[in-house]
Design a protein around this motif. Sequence first.
Motif, PDB file in Angstrom:
ATOM      1  N   SER A 152     115.826  23.059  70.509  1.00 35.23           N
ATOM      2  CA  SER A 152     115.969  23.727  71.808  1.00 35.23           C
ATOM      3  C   SER A 152     114.710  24.508  72.175  1.00 35.23           C
ATOM      4  N   PHE A 157     113.927  26.522  75.541  1.00 36.37           N
ATOM      5  CA  PHE A 157     115.238  27.139  75.726  1.00 36.37           C
ATOM      6  C   PHE A 157     115.539  28.052  74.542  1.00 36.37           C
ATOM      7  N   GLN A 197     118.472  31.411  77.665  1.00 36.96           N
ATOM      8  CA  GLN A 197     117.435  31.658  78.658  1.00 36.96           C
ATOM      9  C   GLN A 197     116.626  30.388  78.825  1.00 36.96           C
ATOM     10  N   ILE A 198     116.017  30.214  79.996  1.00 39.26           N
ATOM     11  CA  ILE A 198     115.364  28.952  80.313  1.00 39.26           C
ATOM     12  C   ILE A 198     113.862  29.130  80.503  1.00 39.26           C
ATOM     13  N   ALA A 202     112.195  25.161  84.306  1.00 35.70           N
ATOM     14  CA  ALA A 202     113.553  24.598  84.326  1.00 35.70           C
ATOM     15  C   ALA A 202     114.290  25.015  85.593  1.00 35.70           C
ATOM     16  N   PRO A 204     118.074  26.080  86.886  1.00 40.63           N
ATOM     17  CA  PRO A 204     119.416  26.459  86.419  1.00 40.63           C
ATOM     18  C   PRO A 204     120.508  25.737  87.187  1.00 40.63           C
ATOM     19  N   THR A 207     125.016  29.797  86.095  1.00 42.11           N
ATOM     20  CA  THR A 207     124.459  31.117  85.853  1.00 42.11           C
ATOM     21  C   THR A 207     125.555  32.142  85.617  1.00 42.11           C
ATOM     22  N   TRP A 235     121.947  35.133  82.201  1.00 39.47           N
ATOM     23  CA  TRP A 235     121.748  34.044  81.249  1.00 39.47           C
ATOM     24  C   TRP A 235     122.437  32.793  81.810  1.00 39.47           C
ATOM     25  N   TYR A 236     122.285  31.687  81.106  1.00 39.76           N
ATOM     26  CA  TYR A 236     122.737  30.406  81.653  1.00 39.76           C
ATOM     27  C   TYR A 236     123.601  29.639  80.657  1.00 39.76           C
ATOM     28  N   ALA A 239     121.375  24.015  82.486  1.00 38.56           N
ATOM     29  CA  ALA A 239     120.084  23.942  83.167  1.00 38.56           C
ATOM     30  C   ALA A 239     119.443  22.594  82.870  1.00 38.56           C
ATOM     31  N   LEU A 241     115.534  20.238  83.021  1.00 40.31           N
ATOM     32  CA  LEU A 241     114.082  20.372  82.912  1.00 40.31           C
ATOM     33  C   LEU A 241     113.453  18.987  82.922  1.00 40.31           C
ATOM     34  N   SER A 252     125.518  24.996  76.991  1.00 42.26           N
ATOM     35  CA  SER A 252     125.892  25.828  75.851  1.00 42.26           C
ATOM     36  C   SER A 252     127.401  25.861  75.633  1.00 42.26           C
TER      37      SER A 252
END
Length: 294
Positions: A152, A157, A197-198, A202, A204, A207, A235-236, A239, A241, A252
Amino acid sequence: MKSICKTILLGLLLIGVLSCSDSDQQPDPDFVPKNINKTFSKLNSPVVIIDEAHNNFLTKKGRYKPFSQVLSSDGYTVKSSKEKFTLTYLKQADILVVANALDKNRQDWNPPFGDAFDKGEVEAVKQWVSQGGSLFLVADHTPFPKVIEKLSSAFGFEFSNGHVRDALFRLDNKSLIEHSITQGITQVKTFGGSAFQIPESAQPLLTLGKGATSVVPEIPFQINGKTPRVSMNGWYQGAVLEVGEGRVAVFSEGMTFSSQVTVSTGKKYGLVSDGAEQNEQFLLNVMHWLSKKI
């Protein structure tokens, strides 16, 4: 009253956590995808390999069988993988799914936590993605984020190695972010998991807001009133990328994309749950983005 509320909240969290850790958690045998229209035919079917070489908690014929069923309903060719990641091996696939990998030979949830992937495997995945491959990465609650940390973080990430509560992401309050993936989607439900966190580049999708917290136990599932709680505001849980010619989608929480049943109670979680009516279409949209259909 405040202490009573805290006890109730802790109980609700534990119910969600225990549903993930319970050994009788199985794929929903009654699950049937709602999708009836195939985007792909045998002539242009993207090849999806689901990693099963890294002690994965979620597998094609196991707890991610409904996930696989949804993909197959749309025309994807879905295969399980027992192979160590190398560039040569990965070139046979269009999309790699890594869902809740664990460190080698783990038999319980106790620390210390090792690495699911060695340096060579991480480098192979990075190179494959940059050359046009697509990675679908899922790391649920502790200890899953810790053991996939090398992979990750290779894409920027950074996970919290804790537990968050179920969350509802909605377009109307902007917790569900506008993107080609969320087009036509107004709500997505998750079932605990972690958060991350990204990297700056990236985009999102899901969120967390001001009320979101992560419970961070030293030993997974061993939670009490003294267990640290950390705000997850900003935080997320989802997301995406773009990396070179390839794409990465990170989530997650794994139940978002499956349907599972606790055999001892008959309770079902995931795609068939109230509030998750659009989760299946959300999954299809994620896959369309990874397959570069959108």
